[in-house]
Write an enzyme that holds these catalytic residues in place. Structure first.
Site, PDB file in Angstrom:
ATOM      1  CG  ASP A  72      59.465  16.669  69.835  1.00  0.00           C
ATOM      2  OD1 ASP A  72      59.372  16.173  68.706  1.00  0.00           O
ATOM      3  OD2 ASP A  72      58.777  17.657  70.201  1.00  0.00           O
ATOM      4  CB  ALA A 111      50.853  23.757  63.464  1.00  0.00           C
ATOM      5  CG  HIS A 120      48.376  20.464  55.710  1.00  0.00           C
ATOM      6  ND1 HIS A 120      48.859  19.558  54.786  1.00  0.00           N
ATOM      7  CD2 HIS A 120      48.876  20.069  56.904  1.00  0.00           C
ATOM      8  CE1 HIS A 120      49.611  18.661  55.412  1.00  0.00           C
ATOM      9  NE2 HIS A 120      49.639  18.949  56.690  1.00  0.00           N
ATOM     10  CG  HIS A 175      56.166  16.131  67.153  1.00  0.00           C
ATOM     11  ND1 HIS A 175      56.927  17.168  67.637  1.00  0.00           N
ATOM     12  CD2 HIS A 175      55.043  16.707  66.669  1.00  0.00           C
ATOM     13  CE1 HIS A 175      56.286  18.312  67.469  1.00  0.00           C
ATOM     14  NE2 HIS A 175      55.137  18.052  66.893  1.00  0.00           N
ATOM     15  CD  GLN A 195      51.058  14.172  52.125  1.00  0.00           C
ATOM     16  OE1 GLN A 195      49.985  14.618  52.504  1.00  0.00           O
ATOM     17  NE2 GLN A 195      52.219  14.671  52.547  1.00  0.00           N
ATOM     18  CD  GLN A 221      49.364  23.050  58.734  1.00  0.00           C
ATOM     19  OE1 GLN A 221      48.308  23.486  58.283  1.00  0.00           O
ATOM     20  NE2 GLN A 221      49.440  21.912  59.407  1.00  0.00           N
ATOM     21  CD1 TRP A 252      60.064  20.708  57.654  1.00  0.00           C
ATOM     22  CD2 TRP A 252      59.359  22.479  56.504  1.00  0.00           C
ATOM     23  NE1 TRP A 252      61.158  21.223  56.995  1.00  0.00           N
ATOM     24  CE2 TRP A 252      60.749  22.320  56.275  1.00  0.00           C
ATOM     25  CE3 TRP A 252      58.697  23.543  55.875  1.00  0.00           C
ATOM     26  CZ2 TRP A 252      61.470  23.167  55.450  1.00  0.00           C
ATOM     27  CZ3 TRP A 252      59.426  24.387  55.046  1.00  0.00           C
ATOM     28  CH2 TRP A 252      60.796  24.195  54.836  1.00  0.00           C
TER      29      TRP A 252
END
Length: 484
Positions: free
Chosen positions: A123, A393, A370, A17, A355, A395, A373
């Site tokens: 958050d 989560a 996966h 996060h 990535q 996904q 987001w």
């Protein structure tokens, strides 16, 4: 004379996060030269990368000098992360820091020449800090790490739970065949793609305790852009929640915190391949497979497909641990005998992967993901279509959105439930099913590929001056600074 203002950001413990909310802060700073931001960092016993990440930011000459970090005191009664499940641990960590946040903000306010405190940005898992913001008589805005469709989905399911029209933690709920009308989706949403954070009793309790507080905030910042999720964004038009779609908020941390940085050997290997010829398989920083034979099935599918590939294969952490997965010391223990030798010319199996760098490379033409987001947004930004394989989560909802709603991805799986949430409904996915998804996502002239390329251009325009996200950042700052 323009008055200087400051914001207090309270991110969720942990890197997943923190990175996105830091990038959001940079967006705000770049839009308003009289704004400063202080992060109040809650230490997490399950993530030891935070200090190194903050050091890498603050030691960079390009990092904005108007963003500051304050490390809050550790929990007075440190808890063994193995002795609590993750939602209970998060709840305990955040709740225990309320007084420390009060003290830190009071210190900020009393500093000489301190700018006016304008707002808290908290958050999505730190909504208890809305109470602290109210004590200082300033509003709080939520930072929502996922997309607008999932935000609307979560709010709608929370309403159904309050009315006792649905119990997501009920036994066999996902096998019921029930479908739901959700305002952010054109298609009816089947129960079997409900995310694991809503299906596990402890996760659901924690998750919905956060969601129900969203309406107490003055708005929600969402990491998306209007052109991608137009139906979802517009579904808030007549709601009590003010949504700011300011994305895609992308991170460049791969270059700075991973091993070997931008010199990672696989990036150089990609340089020798034609455009859109390589498949990338990566399941996120917490993505791994518990099933003993799953890696072998993926290997068989890759070999049968004959495609060039880069595969980020991670080793599961100890069972019940909150640690991130590691890298295998001996890949042959989980791969078919001789696989590495037979595919030496066409593929690379690695551990941690940079990535964003890999997706940005011209050689990469498909992405088995996966559907976290951030990964969805990166794939769109770089114009690389996804073959979906959700694990945990939210996904499953993301995968449903990009396959069924947006028709910008192909399906390997939509409803696989991983352990992050303690729910599993399906076992090993066969090599044949994986191979089919691989071939579909690597088709050169498919409609899916065309749609992703078109959305990639819209995505970049949204961030430019005059674009939808650029304008929403300006609207967000205006609203924050003019609420008091």
């Amino acid at each position: 004379m323009v008055m200087k203002s400051q914001l207090v950001f309270v991110p969720c413990p942990g890197m997943g996060h923190l990175v996105s909310i830091v990038e959001c802060a940079k967006l705000l700073i770049n839009h308003h030269r009289h704004l400063s931001i202080t992060f109040l960092i809650i230490e997490a016993p399950f993530d030891d990368h935070v200090d190194a990440y903050i050091h890498s930011l603050t030691s960079s000459s390009s990092f904005p000098s108007r963003i500051h970090f304050t490390l809050l005191p550790p929990h007075p009664n440190p808890t063994n992360p193995q002795s609590l499940n993750l939602p209970s641990l998060l709840d305990s960590l955040v709740e225990s820091q309320k007084q420390n946040v009060r003290d830190a903000v009071s210190k900020l306010n009393s500093a000489p020449d301190s700018p006016r405190l304008a707002s808290f940005v908290v958050d999505m898992f730190c909504t208890t800090m809305i109470d602290v913001a109210a004590e200082f008589r300033v509003p709080a805005t939520i930072f929502f790490i996922s997309g607008a469709a999932f935000l609307r989905f979560a709010l709608h399911v929370d309403m159904l739970r309050e009315r006792e029209e649905v119990d997501t933690t009920a036994f066999n709920f996902t096998d019921s065949g029930v479908k739901f009308v959700i305002p952010s989706f054109e298609n009816h949403v089947p129960a079997n793609i409900f995310p694991s954070v809503m299906l596990d009793k402890e996760w659901a309790k924690f998750f919905f305790s956060q969601v129900c507080k969203f309406k107490r905030a003055k708005g929600v910042i969402v990491n998306t852009f209007e052109e991608l999720e137009s139906r979802a964004v517009h579904s808030f038009s007549n709601s009590d929640i003010n949504v700011y779609s300011v994305g895609p908020i992308l991170s460049s941390r791969d270059n700075k915190t991973g091993p070997q940085g931008s010199d990672h050997h696989v990036v150089k290997w990609l340089d020798d391949h034609p455009p859109s010829s390589v498949l990338f398989l990566c399941f996120g920083s917490r993505g791994y497979f518990d099933e003993e034979n799953q890696a072998a099935e993926i290997a068989r599918a890759l070999e049968a497909s004959g495609v060039n590939f880069v595969w980020s294969l991670r080793k599961p952490p100890p069972r019940g641990s909150a640690e991130e997965p590691g890298d295998y010391s001996n890949l042959e223990e989980v791969l078919p005998e001789g696989f590495l030798q037979r595919t030496a010319e066409i593929g690379r199996v690695i551990g941690w992967a940079p990535q964003a760098q890999i997706l940005a490379h011209k050689a990469v033409g498909g992405f088995v993901s996966h559907c976290g987001w951030n990964s969805v947004l990166e794939s769109i930004y770089y114009g690389v279509p996804i073959a979906t394989w959700p694990l945990y989560a939210e996904q499953q909802v993301n995968a449903f959105e990009v396959v069924r709603e947006l028709k910008m991805s192909v399906e390997i799986s939509l409803d696989n439930k991983g352990e992050w949430g303690q729910v599993r409904r399906s076992g090993v996915i066969s090599a044949g099913r994986i191979e089919k998804g691989i071939k579909q996502v690597m088709e050169k002239e498919s409609e899916v590929r065309k749609k992703v390329k078109e959305m990639s251009e819209m995505c970049k325009r949204a961030l430019m001056e005059g674009g939808s996200s650029y304008s929403n950042v300006a609207r967000l700052i205006h609203d924050i600074l003019n609420r008091n």
